[in-house]
Design a protein around this motif. Structure first.
Motif, PDB file in Angstrom:
ATOM      1  N   PHE A   7      39.375  43.504  44.481  1.00 44.53           N
ATOM      2  CA  PHE A   7      40.104  42.264  44.855  1.00 44.53           C
ATOM      3  C   PHE A   7      40.733  41.443  43.671  1.00 44.53           C
ATOM      4  CE2 PHE A   7      37.475  43.265  48.268  1.00 44.53           C
ATOM      5  CZ  PHE A   7      38.278  43.051  49.417  1.00 44.53           C
ATOM      6  N   THR A   9      43.881  38.750  41.880  1.00 41.44           N
ATOM      7  CA  THR A   9      45.382  38.135  42.049  1.00 41.44           C
ATOM      8  C   THR A   9      46.561  39.145  41.251  1.00 41.44           C
ATOM      9  OG1 THR A   9      44.731  35.700  42.287  1.00 41.44           O
ATOM     10  CG2 THR A   9      46.816  36.026  41.518  1.00 41.44           C
ATOM     11  N   ASP A  11      48.161  38.506  38.611  1.00 37.37           N
ATOM     12  CA  ASP A  11      49.428  37.730  38.562  1.00 37.37           C
ATOM     13  C   ASP A  11      49.670  38.098  36.908  1.00 37.37           C
ATOM     14  OD1 ASP A  11      51.870  36.246  38.831  1.00 37.37           O
ATOM     15  OD2 ASP A  11      50.710  34.397  38.447  1.00 37.37           O
ATOM     16  N   GLY A  16      44.216  43.839  30.692  1.00 35.43           N
ATOM     17  CA  GLY A  16      42.785  43.640  31.510  1.00 35.43           C
ATOM     18  C   GLY A  16      42.692  44.101  32.763  1.00 35.43           C
ATOM     19  N   HIS A  17      44.023  43.939  33.576  1.00 38.76           N
ATOM     20  CA  HIS A  17      44.111  44.525  34.714  1.00 38.76           C
ATOM     21  C   HIS A  17      44.060  45.744  34.954  1.00 38.76           C
ATOM     22  CE1 HIS A  17      46.167  40.348  35.960  1.00 38.76           C
ATOM     23  NE2 HIS A  17      44.847  40.196  35.913  1.00 38.76           N
ATOM     24  N   ILE A  20      40.517  47.236  34.261  1.00 39.03           N
ATOM     25  CA  ILE A  20      39.557  47.266  35.502  1.00 39.03           C
ATOM     26  C   ILE A  20      39.987  48.061  36.627  1.00 39.03           C
ATOM     27  CG2 ILE A  20      40.499  45.124  36.664  1.00 39.03           C
ATOM     28  CD1 ILE A  20      37.326  44.374  36.944  1.00 39.03           C
ATOM     29  N   LYS A  45      42.986  28.800  42.255  1.00 42.37           N
ATOM     30  CA  LYS A  45      43.182  28.557  40.914  1.00 42.37           C
ATOM     31  C   LYS A  45      44.074  27.048  40.936  1.00 42.37           C
ATOM     32  CE  LYS A  45      42.830  33.473  39.945  1.00 42.37           C
ATOM     33  NZ  LYS A  45      42.858  34.254  38.866  1.00 42.37           N
ATOM     34  N   ARG A  47      47.319  26.779  41.264  1.00 42.56           N
ATOM     35  CA  ARG A  47      48.476  26.877  41.085  1.00 42.56           C
ATOM     36  C   ARG A  47      49.272  28.123  41.869  1.00 42.56           C
ATOM     37  NH1 ARG A  47      46.272  29.410  36.217  1.00 42.56           N
ATOM     38  NH2 ARG A  47      46.652  31.940  36.743  1.00 42.56           N
ATOM     39  N   MET A  92      34.073  44.398  41.320  1.00 39.75           N
ATOM     40  CA  MET A  92      34.385  43.045  40.701  1.00 39.75           C
ATOM     41  C   MET A  92      34.387  42.882  39.397  1.00 39.75           C
ATOM     42  SD  MET A  92      35.457  41.865  43.719  1.00 39.75           S
ATOM     43  CE  MET A  92      35.857  40.185  43.070  1.00 39.75           C
ATOM     44  N   ASP A  95      33.065  38.528  35.644  1.00 39.36           N
ATOM     45  CA  ASP A  95      33.052  37.002  35.988  1.00 39.36           C
ATOM     46  C   ASP A  95      32.297  36.599  37.477  1.00 39.36           C
ATOM     47  OD1 ASP A  95      35.348  38.641  36.591  1.00 39.36           O
ATOM     48  OD2 ASP A  95      36.578  36.850  37.012  1.00 39.36           O
ATOM     49  N   THR A 115      37.819  42.686  30.034  1.00 37.31           N
ATOM     50  CA  THR A 115      38.333  42.972  28.934  1.00 37.31           C
ATOM     51  C   THR A 115      38.304  41.447  28.141  1.00 37.31           C
ATOM     52  OG1 THR A 115      39.855  44.706  29.859  1.00 37.31           O
ATOM     53  CG2 THR A 115      40.444  43.781  27.696  1.00 37.31           C
ATOM     54  N   ILE A 118      41.898  38.307  27.017  1.00 35.38           N
ATOM     55  CA  ILE A 118      43.220  38.086  27.767  1.00 35.38           C
ATOM     56  C   ILE A 118      42.929  37.729  29.153  1.00 35.38           C
ATOM     57  CG2 ILE A 118      43.157  40.547  28.414  1.00 35.38           C
ATOM     58  CD1 ILE A 118      46.085  40.357  27.711  1.00 35.38           C
ATOM     59  N   SER A 119      43.901  36.794  29.870  1.00 28.89           N
ATOM     60  CA  SER A 119      43.879  36.335  31.325  1.00 28.89           C
ATOM     61  C   SER A 119      45.213  35.970  31.468  1.00 28.89           C
ATOM     62  CB  SER A 119      42.625  35.369  31.289  1.00 28.89           C
ATOM     63  OG  SER A 119      43.264  34.232  30.745  1.00 28.89           O
ATOM     64  N   THR A 120      45.558  35.964  32.753  1.00 26.11           N
ATOM     65  CA  THR A 120      46.815  35.363  33.350  1.00 26.11           C
ATOM     66  C   THR A 120      46.930  33.852  32.637  1.00 26.11           C
ATOM     67  OG1 THR A 120      46.822  36.881  35.100  1.00 26.11           O
ATOM     68  CG2 THR A 120      48.145  34.754  35.320  1.00 26.11           C
TER      69      THR A 120
HETATM   70  N1  CTP Z   1      40.131  40.993  34.730  1.00 26.25           N
HETATM   71  C1  CTP Z   1      39.342  41.849  33.603  1.00 26.25           C
HETATM   72  N2  CTP Z   1      39.607  41.398  32.461  1.00 26.25           N
HETATM   73  C2  CTP Z   1      40.301  40.319  31.950  1.00 26.25           C
HETATM   74  C3  CTP Z   1      41.118  39.654  33.061  1.00 26.25           C
HETATM   75  C4  CTP Z   1      40.907  40.167  34.396  1.00 26.25           C
HETATM   76  O1  CTP Z   1      38.533  42.891  33.857  1.00 26.25           O
HETATM   77  N3  CTP Z   1      40.639  40.099  30.840  1.00 26.25           N
HETATM   78  C5  CTP Z   1      39.685  41.292  35.951  1.00 26.25           C
HETATM   79  C6  CTP Z   1      38.939  40.262  36.892  1.00 26.25           C
HETATM   80  O2  CTP Z   1      37.531  40.545  36.516  1.00 26.25           O
HETATM   81  C7  CTP Z   1      39.291  40.882  38.331  1.00 26.25           C
HETATM   82  C8  CTP Z   1      40.676  41.407  38.107  1.00 26.25           C
HETATM   83  O3  CTP Z   1      40.926  41.885  36.873  1.00 26.25           O
HETATM   84  O4  CTP Z   1      38.339  41.902  38.735  1.00 26.25           O
HETATM   85  C9  CTP Z   1      41.921  40.611  38.927  1.00 26.25           C
HETATM   86  O5  CTP Z   1      41.680  39.343  38.010  1.00 26.25           O
HETATM   87  P1  CTP Z   1      42.436  37.975  37.925  1.00 26.25           P
HETATM   88  O6  CTP Z   1      41.679  36.947  38.349  1.00 26.25           O
HETATM   89  O7  CTP Z   1      43.973  38.371  38.949  1.00 26.25           O
HETATM   90  O8  CTP Z   1      43.167  37.818  36.492  1.00 26.25           O
HETATM   91  P2  CTP Z   1      42.854  36.939  35.306  1.00 26.25           P
HETATM   92  O9  CTP Z   1      43.677  37.191  34.298  1.00 26.25           O
HETATM   93  O10 CTP Z   1      41.417  36.676  35.309  1.00 26.25           O
HETATM   94  O11 CTP Z   1      43.403  35.795  36.225  1.00 26.25           O
HETATM   95  P3  CTP Z   1      43.354  34.045  35.953  1.00 26.25           P
HETATM   96  O12 CTP Z   1      43.507  33.706  34.442  1.00 26.25           O
HETATM   97  O13 CTP Z   1      44.597  33.540  36.500  1.00 26.25           O
HETATM   98  O14 CTP Z   1      41.972  33.647  36.289  1.00 26.25           O
END
Ligand code: CTP
Length: 134
Positions: A7, A9, A11, A16-17, A20, A45, A47, A92, A95, A115, A118-120
């Motif tokens: 599961f 988002t 976005d 990183g997406h 995983i 989140k 937003r 999952m 985190d 990863t 990096i994050s959204t």
């Molecule tokens: N994920 C990951 N490595 C990252 C970012 C996300 O493995 N650097 C994984 C999360 O653990 C999750 C999936 O990708 O299982 C979807 O995460 P999501 O919350 O959509 O992405 P984030 O980049 O973490 O978003 P945000 O910054 O909005 O929390």
């Protein structure tokens, strides 16, 4: 056939997406991805996603290691989704380490390392920074 469910988002799709989802698929034969609805993302989140649920579903379903996508309407429905899709393993990001152990009676539960760096959220912040020239 071993079915994997995960599961998120997803976005502003980033590496990183990809990482995983690719590792999730490698744990089985068939990968189902529950993608948070716009409203669910807002409630998690605070937003609205930059990309709509239709756009995020189109992007995720285009990946070669994703077999099926659906809209995750509520965080409370995980048990239902696991049963409906007959999942053998829930994946999952770490985190969420420990947060989904209650589903171990239904299926295997695996937490995969995120990863780094990096994050959204970080991408949104970087893009928002005014450049030096502005
Ligand atoms: N994920 C990951 N490595 C990252 C970012 C996300 O493995 N650097 C994984 C999360 O653990 C999750 C999936 O990708 O299982 C979807 O995460 P999501 O919350 O959509 O992405 P984030 O980049 O973490 O978003 P945000 O910054 O909005 O929390």
């Amino acid at each position: 056939m071993k079915k994997v469910i995960t599961f998120g988002t997803f976005d502003i799709f980033h590496v990183g997406h990809v990482n995983i989802l690719e590792r999730a698929k490698a744990l089985g034969d068939y990968l189902v991805v529950g993608i948070s609805s716009d409203i669910l993302n807002f409630s998690k989140k605070g937003r609205m996603p930059v990309y709509s649920i239709q756009e995020r579903m189109r992007i995720i379903s285009a990946l070669k290691f994703v077999d099926e996508v659906f809209i995750e309407e509520s965080l409370e429905l995980k048990e239902q989704y696991i049963k409906d899709f007959d999942a053998d393993i829930l994946v999952m990001g770490d985190d969420w380490e420990g947060k989904f152990d209650q589903y171990k009676s239904l299926c295997e539960v695996a937490y995969l390392t995120r990863t780094p760096s990096i994050s959204t959220t970080e991408i949104i912040e970087v893009v928002r920074q005014p450049s030096d020239k502005d």
